[in-house]
Design a protein around this motif. Structure first.
Motif, mmCIF file in Angstrom:
data_model
loop_
_atom_site.group_PDB
_atom_site.id
_atom_site.type_symbol
_atom_site.label_atom_id
_atom_site.label_comp_id
_atom_site.label_asym_id
_atom_site.label_seq_id
_atom_site.Cartn_x
_atom_site.Cartn_y
_atom_site.Cartn_z
ATOM 1 N N GLY A 1 25.977 -25.484 -53.770
ATOM 2 C CA GLY A 1 26.619 -24.846 -54.853
ATOM 3 C C GLY A 1 26.456 -23.564 -55.028
ATOM 4 O O GLY A 1 27.349 -22.715 -55.168
ATOM 5 N N ALA A 2 25.427 -23.019 -54.684
ATOM 6 C CA ALA A 2 24.908 -21.473 -54.751
ATOM 7 C C ALA A 2 25.770 -20.773 -53.976
ATOM 8 O O ALA A 2 26.259 -19.825 -53.908
ATOM 9 C CB ALA A 2 23.583 -21.178 -54.961
ATOM 10 N N GLY A 3 25.783 -21.403 -52.513
ATOM 11 C CA GLY A 3 26.323 -20.857 -51.261
ATOM 12 C C GLY A 3 27.835 -20.624 -51.581
ATOM 13 O O GLY A 3 28.383 -19.762 -51.205
ATOM 14 N N CYS B 1 31.488 -15.500 -53.947
ATOM 15 C CA CYS B 1 32.886 -15.425 -54.918
ATOM 16 C C CYS B 1 32.805 -14.599 -55.930
ATOM 17 O O CYS B 1 33.596 -13.751 -56.119
ATOM 18 C CB CYS B 1 33.473 -16.792 -55.067
ATOM 19 N N LEU B 2 31.669 -14.759 -56.693
ATOM 20 C CA LEU B 2 31.185 -14.057 -57.905
ATOM 21 C C LEU B 2 30.938 -12.520 -57.322
ATOM 22 O O LEU B 2 31.509 -11.684 -58.293
ATOM 23 C CB LEU B 2 30.030 -14.572 -58.526
ATOM 24 N N PHE B 3 30.250 -12.159 -56.551
ATOM 25 C CA PHE B 3 30.032 -10.879 -56.036
ATOM 26 C C PHE B 3 31.391 -9.935 -55.553
ATOM 27 O O PHE B 3 31.574 -8.979 -55.964
ATOM 28 C CB PHE B 3 29.141 -10.944 -55.125
ATOM 29 N N VAL C 1 33.599 -6.844 -57.606
ATOM 30 C CA VAL C 1 33.877 -5.522 -57.033
ATOM 31 C C VAL C 1 35.157 -5.358 -56.412
ATOM 32 O O VAL C 1 35.566 -4.287 -55.796
ATOM 33 C CB VAL C 1 32.737 -5.221 -56.116
ATOM 34 N N ILE C 2 35.961 -6.192 -56.557
ATOM 35 C CA ILE C 2 37.382 -6.531 -55.876
ATOM 36 C C ILE C 2 38.207 -5.095 -56.052
ATOM 37 O O ILE C 2 38.791 -4.561 -55.137
ATOM 38 C CB ILE C 2 38.179 -7.554 -55.636
ATOM 39 N N ASP C 3 38.253 -4.896 -57.186
ATOM 40 C CA ASP C 3 39.232 -3.718 -57.648
ATOM 41 C C ASP C 3 38.506 -2.300 -57.951
ATOM 42 O O ASP C 3 38.843 -1.364 -58.454
ATOM 43 C CB ASP C 3 39.829 -4.050 -58.735
ATOM 44 N N ILE C 4 37.245 -2.222 -57.367
ATOM 45 C CA ILE C 4 36.379 -0.966 -57.725
ATOM 46 C C ILE C 4 36.946 -0.117 -56.624
ATOM 47 O O ILE C 4 36.996 -0.375 -55.538
ATOM 48 C CB ILE C 4 34.881 -1.277 -57.512
#
Length: 109
Positions: free
Chosen positions: A18-20, A25-27, A31-34
């Motif tokens: 679950g963590a993997g 995806c969370l990280f 930062v996807i639009d930074i």
């Protein structure tokens, strides 16, 4: 005797899987639009918040567990598990309401 093969190992595989699946995806979503020139700052802020919240979570767990040293203190662990479940459910319930900004198009600038 601990049930390593029937309880602990499957639980660790489930939690690790679950963590993997969630953390990358969370990280990436954070930062996807930074812009490229602010990427390092955004990543640093993200990591700082993650480490601080981890430290606060451990402090809360220690507070809830108190000075449990024997099997009779399992009630303290139940409180911690219930708190974890409630926080997880609250997060899942609130997640759909997190505001998402639409991407700006060339005409919006």
């Amino acid at each position: 005797t601990p049930a390593v093969g029937t309880v602990w190992l499957p639980a660790l595989v489930l939690v690790g899987s679950g963590a993997g699946l969630v953390w990358p995806c969370l990280f990436a979503g954070l930062v996807i639009d930074i812009p490229r020139e602010r990427y390092a700052v955004a990543t640093g802020i993200n990591q700082t918040i993650q480490r601080t919240s981890t430290a606060l979570g451990v402090a809360l767990a220690v507070t809830l567990l108190g000075t449990t040293r024997d099997v009779a203190g399992l009630g303290h662990f139940r409180r911690l598990f219930v708190l974890s479940a409630v926080c997880g459910l609250a997060t899942a319930a609130l997640a759909p309401f997190v505001g998402m900004r639409p991407k700006a198009t060339a005409g919006d600038r």
